[in-house]
Design a protein around this motif. Sequence first.
Motif, PDB file in Angstrom:
ATOM      1  N   VAL A  24     154.894 118.047  20.491  1.00  0.00           N
ATOM      2  CA  VAL A  24     155.498 119.265  20.442  1.00  0.00           C
ATOM      3  C   VAL A  24     156.239 119.734  19.454  1.00  0.00           C
ATOM      4  CG1 VAL A  24     156.225 118.656  22.944  1.00  0.00           C
ATOM      5  CG2 VAL A  24     157.437 117.538  21.039  1.00  0.00           C
ATOM      6  N   LEU A  25     155.743 119.102  18.325  1.00  0.00           N
ATOM      7  CA  LEU A  25     156.341 119.547  16.771  1.00  0.00           C
ATOM      8  C   LEU A  25     156.060 121.012  16.491  1.00  0.00           C
ATOM      9  CD1 LEU A  25     156.400 116.039  14.912  1.00  0.00           C
ATOM     10  CD2 LEU A  25     158.422 117.402  15.699  1.00  0.00           C
ATOM     11  N   ARG A  26     154.883 121.204  16.753  1.00  0.00           N
ATOM     12  CA  ARG A  26     154.402 122.616  16.510  1.00  0.00           C
ATOM     13  C   ARG A  26     154.725 123.534  17.782  1.00  0.00           C
ATOM     14  NH1 ARG A  26     148.540 121.715  13.307  1.00  0.00           N
ATOM     15  NH2 ARG A  26     149.391 120.822  11.654  1.00  0.00           N
ATOM     16  N   HIS A  27     155.215 124.725  17.452  1.00  0.00           N
ATOM     17  CA  HIS A  27     155.821 125.683  18.427  1.00  0.00           C
ATOM     18  C   HIS A  27     154.379 126.212  19.221  1.00  0.00           C
ATOM     19  CE1 HIS A  27     159.824 125.831  17.627  1.00  0.00           C
ATOM     20  NE2 HIS A  27     159.390 126.364  16.177  1.00  0.00           N
ATOM     21  N   GLU A  28     153.360 126.476  18.253  1.00  0.00           N
ATOM     22  CA  GLU A  28     152.100 126.941  19.023  1.00  0.00           C
ATOM     23  C   GLU A  28     151.362 125.769  19.887  1.00  0.00           C
ATOM     24  OE1 GLU A  28     149.802 126.321  15.009  1.00  0.00           O
ATOM     25  OE2 GLU A  28     148.390 125.571  16.694  1.00  0.00           O
ATOM     26  N   ASN A  29     151.820 124.529  19.677  1.00  0.00           N
ATOM     27  CA  ASN A  29     151.542 123.577  20.758  1.00  0.00           C
ATOM     28  C   ASN A  29     152.226 123.449  21.747  1.00  0.00           C
ATOM     29  OD1 ASN A  29     149.890 122.485  18.638  1.00  0.00           O
ATOM     30  ND2 ASN A  29     150.757 120.563  18.441  1.00  0.00           N
ATOM     31  N   ILE A  30     153.402 123.846  22.029  1.00  0.00           N
ATOM     32  CA  ILE A  30     154.407 124.020  23.061  1.00  0.00           C
ATOM     33  C   ILE A  30     153.755 125.156  23.937  1.00  0.00           C
ATOM     34  CG2 ILE A  30     156.755 124.252  24.061  1.00  0.00           C
ATOM     35  CD1 ILE A  30     157.840 123.023  21.491  1.00  0.00           C
ATOM     36  N   SER A  31     153.476 126.321  23.407  1.00  0.00           N
ATOM     37  CA  SER A  31     152.977 127.212  24.119  1.00  0.00           C
ATOM     38  C   SER A  31     151.797 126.823  24.884  1.00  0.00           C
ATOM     39  CB  SER A  31     152.815 128.665  23.108  1.00  0.00           C
ATOM     40  OG  SER A  31     153.667 128.862  22.352  1.00  0.00           O
ATOM     41  N   ALA A  32     150.623 126.251  24.082  1.00  0.00           N
ATOM     42  CA  ALA A  32     149.507 125.828  24.508  1.00  0.00           C
ATOM     43  C   ALA A  32     149.691 124.931  25.737  1.00  0.00           C
ATOM     44  CB  ALA A  32     148.558 125.219  23.512  1.00  0.00           C
ATOM     45  N   LEU A  33     150.674 123.926  25.342  1.00  0.00           N
ATOM     46  CA  LEU A  33     150.886 122.967  26.614  1.00  0.00           C
ATOM     47  C   LEU A  33     151.509 123.516  27.782  1.00  0.00           C
ATOM     48  CD1 LEU A  33     152.339 119.995  24.428  1.00  0.00           C
ATOM     49  CD2 LEU A  33     150.159 119.877  25.439  1.00  0.00           C
ATOM     50  N   LYS A  34     152.183 124.499  27.763  1.00  0.00           N
ATOM     51  CA  LYS A  34     153.012 125.263  28.848  1.00  0.00           C
ATOM     52  C   LYS A  34     151.667 126.002  29.622  1.00  0.00           C
ATOM     53  CE  LYS A  34     157.777 125.524  27.774  1.00  0.00           C
ATOM     54  NZ  LYS A  34     158.759 125.294  28.736  1.00  0.00           N
ATOM     55  N   GLU A  35     150.728 126.326  28.856  1.00  0.00           N
ATOM     56  CA  GLU A  35     149.705 126.954  29.586  1.00  0.00           C
ATOM     57  C   GLU A  35     148.880 126.156  30.398  1.00  0.00           C
ATOM     58  OE1 GLU A  35     146.856 129.956  27.343  1.00  0.00           O
ATOM     59  OE2 GLU A  35     148.359 129.957  26.128  1.00  0.00           O
ATOM     60  N   ILE A  36     148.762 124.709  29.888  1.00  0.00           N
ATOM     61  CA  ILE A  36     148.048 123.790  30.640  1.00  0.00           C
ATOM     62  C   ILE A  36     148.697 123.127  31.944  1.00  0.00           C
ATOM     63  CG2 ILE A  36     147.188 121.492  30.301  1.00  0.00           C
ATOM     64  CD1 ILE A  36     147.185 121.812  27.366  1.00  0.00           C
ATOM     65  N   GLY A  37     149.972 123.195  31.660  1.00  0.00           N
ATOM     66  CA  GLY A  37     150.753 122.748  32.879  1.00  0.00           C
ATOM     67  C   GLY A  37     152.306 122.559  32.969  1.00  0.00           C
ATOM     68  N   LYS A  38     153.045 122.063  33.896  1.00  0.00           N
ATOM     69  CA  LYS A  38     154.557 121.910  33.658  1.00  0.00           C
ATOM     70  C   LYS A  38     154.819 120.646  32.685  1.00  0.00           C
ATOM     71  CE  LYS A  38     155.328 125.155  36.151  1.00  0.00           C
ATOM     72  NZ  LYS A  38     155.910 126.353  35.736  1.00  0.00           N
ATOM     73  N   PRO A  54     144.013 124.570  36.925  1.00  0.00           N
ATOM     74  CA  PRO A  54     145.274 124.119  37.553  1.00  0.00           C
ATOM     75  C   PRO A  54     145.298 123.032  38.409  1.00  0.00           C
ATOM     76  CG  PRO A  54     145.449 126.365  37.475  1.00  0.00           C
ATOM     77  CD  PRO A  54     143.926 126.182  37.133  1.00  0.00           C
ATOM     78  N   GLY A  55     146.044 122.077  38.700  1.00  0.00           N
ATOM     79  CA  GLY A  55     145.943 121.086  39.587  1.00  0.00           C
ATOM     80  C   GLY A  55     145.031 120.079  39.822  1.00  0.00           C
ATOM     81  N   THR A  56     144.510 119.687  38.483  1.00  0.00           N
ATOM     82  CA  THR A  56     143.300 118.719  38.369  1.00  0.00           C
ATOM     83  C   THR A  56     143.440 117.720  37.444  1.00  0.00           C
ATOM     84  OG1 THR A  56     142.406 120.247  36.489  1.00  0.00           O
ATOM     85  CG2 THR A  56     141.575 120.599  38.699  1.00  0.00           C
ATOM     86  N   CYS A  57     144.609 117.678  36.655  1.00  0.00           N
ATOM     87  CA  CYS A  57     145.000 116.771  35.871  1.00  0.00           C
ATOM     88  C   CYS A  57     146.552 116.409  35.432  1.00  0.00           C
ATOM     89  CB  CYS A  57     144.151 116.718  34.502  1.00  0.00           C
ATOM     90  SG  CYS A  57     144.546 118.092  33.507  1.00  0.00           S
ATOM     91  N   VAL A  58     146.617 115.064  34.947  1.00  0.00           N
ATOM     92  CA  VAL A  58     147.803 114.829  34.304  1.00  0.00           C
ATOM     93  C   VAL A  58     147.413 114.261  32.733  1.00  0.00           C
ATOM     94  CG1 VAL A  58     149.898 113.022  34.144  1.00  0.00           C
ATOM     95  CG2 VAL A  58     148.897 113.829  36.368  1.00  0.00           C
ATOM     96  N   VAL A  59     148.217 115.186  31.829  1.00  0.00           N
ATOM     97  CA  VAL A  59     147.979 115.086  30.487  1.00  0.00           C
ATOM     98  C   VAL A  59     149.128 114.041  30.011  1.00  0.00           C
ATOM     99  CG1 VAL A  59     147.461 116.101  28.356  1.00  0.00           C
ATOM    100  CG2 VAL A  59     146.727 117.303  30.456  1.00  0.00           C
ATOM    101  N   SER A  60     148.698 113.376  28.962  1.00  0.00           N
ATOM    102  CA  SER A  60     149.827 112.401  28.426  1.00  0.00           C
ATOM    103  C   SER A  60     149.605 112.789  26.881  1.00  0.00           C
ATOM    104  CB  SER A  60     149.618 110.974  28.709  1.00  0.00           C
ATOM    105  OG  SER A  60     150.332 110.082  27.572  1.00  0.00           O
ATOM    106  N   THR A  61     150.587 113.372  26.060  1.00  0.00           N
ATOM    107  CA  THR A  61     150.536 113.824  24.796  1.00  0.00           C
ATOM    108  C   THR A  61     151.117 112.822  23.860  1.00  0.00           C
ATOM    109  OG1 THR A  61     152.806 114.844  24.984  1.00  0.00           O
ATOM    110  CG2 THR A  61     150.713 116.184  25.541  1.00  0.00           C
ATOM    111  N   GLY A  62     150.784 112.808  22.611  1.00  0.00           N
ATOM    112  CA  GLY A  62     151.431 111.909  21.506  1.00  0.00           C
ATOM    113  C   GLY A  62     152.604 112.430  21.306  1.00  0.00           C
TER     114      GLY A  62
END
Length: 195
Positions: free
Chosen positions: A104-118, A92-100
Amino acid sequence: MTGFKNTKKCRCTTYNHYSLEHNIVLIGFMGAGKSTVGSATAELLGVRFIETDEKIEKKTGQLISKIFEKYGEEYFRDLESDVIKELRKMPPGTCVVSTGGGAVLRHENISALKEIGKLVLLEVNTEEVLRRLKGKIDRPLLQGNSLMETIESLLEQRKDCYNRADYRVNTEGKKPREIAEEIICLLAKDKKISS
Ligand code: S3P
């Protein structure tokens, strides 16, 4: 839209004393400015900037457009999901991630992205996407005729996915640095960044 914070009264001017408590994950449609804004935000906060598309290209040694052309969208989406899963290891607090735009089209990705950060949604309208991306050949989903209709239809299809964001920022008429500052203020006000 409810559940998102208002940024109008933000007065942040300097950022080097801010300490990011969560990672920031930018989501939004193609042409929303996720890469330029993401890199500006990471620079202001002095943290690492990571792009999921760039990771996919590095991993496969191929351009995104070639991956779509050779293997199709589902294959690309699998690679995208793998890269997102891997990014859960980022402290936490170490990066900014830019996604394609379609991450967010796959629900599993949204969950994983929410684990990565805000999740911060960069909002952009059809006309702006058209203005920024017309004639560009590196977006496989925006080729062919009726570009306006394609953008409108994709935006409509993706609306609910983008609405899963924790925060949203309107990008209209703003410079990348301004948007980056707005993101930082938004999180600081919500105590997701401390000074
Ligand atoms: C896509 C967006 C692209 C890239 C791919 C698919 C999408 O990234 O991941 O072409 O489905 O919206 P950008 O949002 O950076 O253009």
